[in-house]
Design a protein around this motif. Structure first.
Motif, mmCIF file in Angstrom:
data_model
loop_
_atom_site.group_PDB
_atom_site.id
_atom_site.type_symbol
_atom_site.label_atom_id
_atom_site.label_comp_id
_atom_site.label_asym_id
_atom_site.label_seq_id
_atom_site.Cartn_x
_atom_site.Cartn_y
_atom_site.Cartn_z
ATOM 1 N N ASN A 274 1.395 -1.419 -0.041
ATOM 2 C CA ASN A 274 -0.262 -0.104 0.163
ATOM 3 C C ASN A 274 0.757 0.964 0.434
ATOM 4 O OD1 ASN A 274 0.900 0.665 3.190
ATOM 5 N ND2 ASN A 274 -0.706 -0.396 3.964
ATOM 6 N N ASP A 367 -2.446 1.208 -5.518
ATOM 7 C CA ASP A 367 -1.807 0.232 -4.234
ATOM 8 C C ASP A 367 -2.764 -1.194 -4.804
ATOM 9 O OD1 ASP A 367 -3.716 0.724 -2.886
ATOM 10 O OD2 ASP A 367 -2.680 1.602 -1.718
ATOM 11 N N TYR A 369 -4.974 -2.518 -2.348
ATOM 12 C CA TYR A 369 -6.073 -1.591 -1.275
ATOM 13 C C TYR A 369 -6.954 -1.170 -2.947
ATOM 14 C CZ TYR A 369 -3.353 -4.470 2.247
ATOM 15 O OH TYR A 369 -2.661 -5.476 2.305
#
Ligand SMILES: [Zn+2]
Length: 395
Positions: A274, A367, A369
């Motif tokens: 992330n 990323d 997420y």
């Protein structure tokens, strides 16, 4: 051999200029890539140069190569870099993988553990028959990557079977892979890693581990690695990340790098990084040694997109273009002896070249997420030369 070839090409080109031989009879280059910005960190070049190719090898990298060539590639306004080396892909899952990777400028790839002893034969065939240089890491689990976690049953981590798989395919197998997340290995992470080392040892091969959300702490995992081993998904978020609770890079992680462990980005799709992890580590100077995509043929619709897109994420964190290219070429090639003449435009090396375009604008990067960040520059794949031959171009 390289010296002799270099001499022959150099003299052939010189003769063509001096005597102005007609094109049909003149000794010429096969390809000249004209007027691009050559960035080759292996040679310390970052300047506008021409690149001449003959008989599948780099023949010259110079200002204004005037000799005849069968094919000219106009590279003005583009970057001309060594063919990209992606050390964590899943390109050997099917025959469509390698040619797709080549469209992205990837001339050397490693399939990182898609297959284990039970199914490595098919992957080895894909690696051998692709248009680029394909290599494999054998999964320590005989099943290869498996839904539900290939190391939940520790009996799948069979050292003898893994050694047999390596022995059958010494020409393409360059190491052993172990995925150590809790959802892959449960409590078996450390024992699976010990077995991966045991399988690799008689062949002198490295082990690549996939970290992130493992049951065991990072320091316990790192203590089982040797010089030349690779940690992929280095920015995987907690639990058991490379950072301590206050966000500092763990001393054991810094020590591992000092003793020659390679830290690899490994973009992937789920749970592998992330932005917060990348930012905290980059601010402390803990950049990847190598970039990789964790790519498979479906990745074009995910946050991976292509290797140059993954590389561009680090431009956004202030890494230089030179530094970004190094991590996708020479640094990656140095990880595996199979690639020791790749990742470079050195005269005499196989003529693997990627043409990229560095565009300015506003680009969104993702990323694992769904976190997004906006960058001001992005690299795009434009064209590829593989072993001295122009590869098909992306539609
Ligand atoms: Zn992977």
């Amino acid at each position: 051999m390289m010296t002799r070839r270099r001499f022959l090409y150099a003299s052939a080109a010189g003769a063509a200029i001096l005597t102005r031989m007609p094109k049909a009879s003149a000794a010429t280059y096969d390809i000249v890539i004209k007027g691009g910005r050559v960035i080759d960190p292996s040679l310390g070049i970052n300047a506008v140069r021409d690149v001449a190719i003959a008989a599948g090898k780099i023949a010259a990298v110079e200002d204004n190569i005037a000799a005849e060539a069968t094919e000219m590639i106009d590279a003005r306004g583009k970057l001309v870099v060594p063919g990209l080396v992606d050390i964590h892909t899943h390109a050997a899952r099917g025959k469509d993988g390698p040619p797709l990777a080549l469209l992205d400028g990837v001339t050397c790839w490693v399939d990182a553990g898609s297959s284990g002893a039970d199914n490595v034969d098919a992957a080895a065939e894909v690696a051998r028959s692709g248009p680029n240089v394909g290599r494999l890491l054998v999964n320590i689990s005989r099943t290869g990557v498996a839904a539900g976690g290939e190391l939940m049953d520790l009996s799948h981590a069979n050292v003898d079977l893994a050694r047999g798989a390596i022995a059958r395919h010494r020409d393409v197998v360059v190491g052993v892979k172990a995925r150590l997340s809790a959802n892959v290995a449960g409590n078996n992470d450390l024992e699976a890693l010990r077995r991966a080392q045991e399988a690799a040892a008689p062949f002198g091969l490295p082990v690549m581990i996939h970290v992130g959300q493992a049951v065991s702490p990072m320091r316990a995992i790192l203590s089982l690695l040797k010089r030349g081993d690779i940690v992929t998904h280095m920015y995987a978020p907690p639990p058991n990340s490379i950072l301590d609770d206050s966000g500092r890079v763990l001393p054991e992680v810094l020590a591992a790098r000092r003793r020659g462990i390679i830290f690899d980005f490994g973009n992937g799709v789920a749970d592998h990084f992330n932005w917060d992890m990348v930012e905290k580590a980059m601010k402390q100077g803990f950049a990847p040694n190598t970039f990789s995509t964790d790519w498979n043929p479906m990745s074009r619709t995910t946050g991976v997109v292509d290797f140059p897109n993954v590389m561009s994420k680090f431009l956004m964190f202030g890494m230089s273009v030179n530094g970004v290219i190094a991590r996708a070429t020479v640094n990656a090639a140095r990880v595996f002896p199979s690639f020791n003449d790749r990742g470079t435009l050195n005269v005499g090396a196989p003529a693997d070249v990627a043409l990229l375009e560095l565009r300015d604008g506003n680009f969104e990067f993702v990323d694992n997420y769904k976190g997004t960040r906006m960058g001001k520059q992005r690299l795009f794949p434009i064209a590829t030369v593989m072993g001295g031959k122009r590869a098909p171009q992306r539609a």
